[in-house]
Design a protein around this motif. Structure first.
Motif, mmCIF file in Angstrom:
data_model
loop_
_atom_site.group_PDB
_atom_site.id
_atom_site.type_symbol
_atom_site.label_atom_id
_atom_site.label_comp_id
_atom_site.label_asym_id
_atom_site.label_seq_id
_atom_site.Cartn_x
_atom_site.Cartn_y
_atom_site.Cartn_z
ATOM 1 N N LEU A 71 5.010 26.374 68.831
ATOM 2 C CA LEU A 71 5.743 27.636 68.891
ATOM 3 C C LEU A 71 7.235 27.341 68.870
ATOM 4 C CD1 LEU A 71 6.114 30.661 69.295
ATOM 5 C CD2 LEU A 71 5.704 30.343 71.734
ATOM 6 N N LEU A 72 7.888 27.842 67.836
ATOM 7 C CA LEU A 72 9.338 27.631 67.715
ATOM 8 C C LEU A 72 10.067 28.955 67.883
ATOM 9 C CD1 LEU A 72 8.016 25.228 65.868
ATOM 10 C CD2 LEU A 72 10.408 24.839 65.373
ATOM 11 N N ASP A 73 10.969 28.968 68.818
ATOM 12 C CA ASP A 73 11.748 30.173 69.099
ATOM 13 C C ASP A 73 13.188 29.920 68.661
ATOM 14 O OD1 ASP A 73 13.187 32.222 70.190
ATOM 15 O OD2 ASP A 73 12.546 31.894 72.257
ATOM 16 N N GLY A 74 13.594 30.597 67.597
ATOM 17 C CA GLY A 74 14.984 30.461 67.169
ATOM 18 C C GLY A 74 15.200 29.464 66.039
ATOM 19 N N TYR A 75 14.148 28.993 65.434
ATOM 20 C CA TYR A 75 14.247 28.101 64.274
ATOM 21 C C TYR A 75 13.037 28.385 63.387
ATOM 22 C CZ TYR A 75 14.621 23.948 61.362
ATOM 23 O OH TYR A 75 14.749 23.105 60.281
ATOM 24 N N PRO A 76 13.170 28.449 62.099
ATOM 25 C CA PRO A 76 14.378 28.446 61.268
ATOM 26 C C PRO A 76 15.182 29.746 61.427
ATOM 27 C CG PRO A 76 12.429 27.868 59.969
ATOM 28 C CD PRO A 76 11.935 28.398 61.283
ATOM 29 N N ARG A 77 16.480 29.649 61.180
ATOM 30 C CA ARG A 77 17.361 30.804 61.300
ATOM 31 C C ARG A 77 18.120 31.080 60.012
ATOM 32 N NH1 ARG A 77 18.278 30.723 67.309
ATOM 33 N NH2 ARG A 77 19.797 32.283 67.868
ATOM 34 N N THR A 78 17.989 30.216 59.039
ATOM 35 C CA THR A 78 18.636 30.424 57.732
ATOM 36 C C THR A 78 17.633 29.994 56.657
ATOM 37 O OG1 THR A 78 19.476 28.170 57.565
ATOM 38 C CG2 THR A 78 20.917 29.764 58.653
ATOM 39 N N ALA A 79 17.905 30.419 55.404
ATOM 40 C CA ALA A 79 16.993 30.036 54.314
ATOM 41 C C ALA A 79 16.918 28.509 54.145
ATOM 42 C CB ALA A 79 17.401 30.730 53.021
#
Ligand code: AMP
Length: 231
Positions: free
Chosen positions: A92-100
């Protein structure tokens, strides 16, 4: 139709503006199941607290509400992934990815280190007005090993954490001007991020949290997550 449930080899990626409730859902999920969890924001704040060279570099972006450069954050995530990829737990990743570009970094590193995993995005949808209200009142526990989040501020008569008793504080990047900047950065990247997921055929589950009370967040999440399983 292949139906996938929590607990299978999935990498679940939480996408949404700060204050949408991603951390709240992650917290409940972690209390109920063994999952390998990474909050890139927490990872950065740990380095900042340690006052390392890396921490100082990260702070120069975070304190202004800017994103950490893609290559740097992706390298940090890759180190984490290499360490846990063999565990077989749901990621579980919270806050990644944040851009293309981070979407592409992520898919590449997953194919390299954990090819048996499938990525799945949960998109926390909420208006900017609602998250702004929430962020300005949000408090967090000052005890880093607890780090419980109080989305609407303290509910107790004291300003102490109801879980561990440590005092509550406001995150420095929850200050008004920095919030405005963080939300702007989020909005700037959102469309490209969703387009990158579409292009790579990554399953995106939309979780509309506008009307969901924090107390019901995990139950509602579970319902939406399970209903929209499949490929
Ligand atoms: P968060 O706790 O997720 O709101 O993250 C706090 C701050 O950490 C963000 O405003 C960014 O400066 C930095 N950060 C966290 N995750 C990322 C990421 N995936 N890419 C770039 N910067 C990040």
């Amino acid at each position: 139709m292949q139906v996938r449930y929590m607990g299978q080899k999935e990498a679940v990626l939480f996408l949404g503006p700060p204050g949408a409730g991603k951390g709240t859902v992650a917290q409940s999920w972690r209390e109920k199941r063994d999952i390998a969890y990474l909050s890139t924001g927490d990872m950065c704040r740990t380095h900042i607290r340690e006052e390392s060279v890396l921490g100082k570099e990260l702070d120069s972006y975070i304190s202004k509400g800017q994103l950490v450069p893609d290559d740097l954050i992706s390298r940090m995530v890759e180190e984490w992934l290499k360490g846990i990829a063999k565990s077989g737990e749901t990621l579980l990743l919270d806050g990644y990815p944040r851009t293309a570009p981070q979407v592409h970094h992520w898919l590449e590193m997953l194919a390299k280190h954990a090819p048996e995993y499938t990525s799945r995005v949960v998109f926390f949808e909420i208006s900017l007005q609602m998250v702004t209200e929430r962020l300005t009142s949000r408090m967090i526990c000052s005890n880093v090993s607890c780090a419980r989040v109080y989305p609407g501020g303290s509910t107790a008569s004291t300003n102490d954490c109801t879980k561990c008793g440590a005092s509550l504080l406001q995150r420095s990047d929850d200050e008004n001007e920095v919030i405005r900047k963080r939300l702007h950065v989020y909005e700037q990247n959102k469309a490209a991020l969703l387009a990158a997921y579409k292009k790579t055929n990554t399953l995106v589950t939309t979780f509309n949290v506008e009307q969901v009370a924090y107390a019901d967040m995990f139950t509602q999440f579970n319902r939406v997550f399970t209903e929209q399983s499949g490929s």
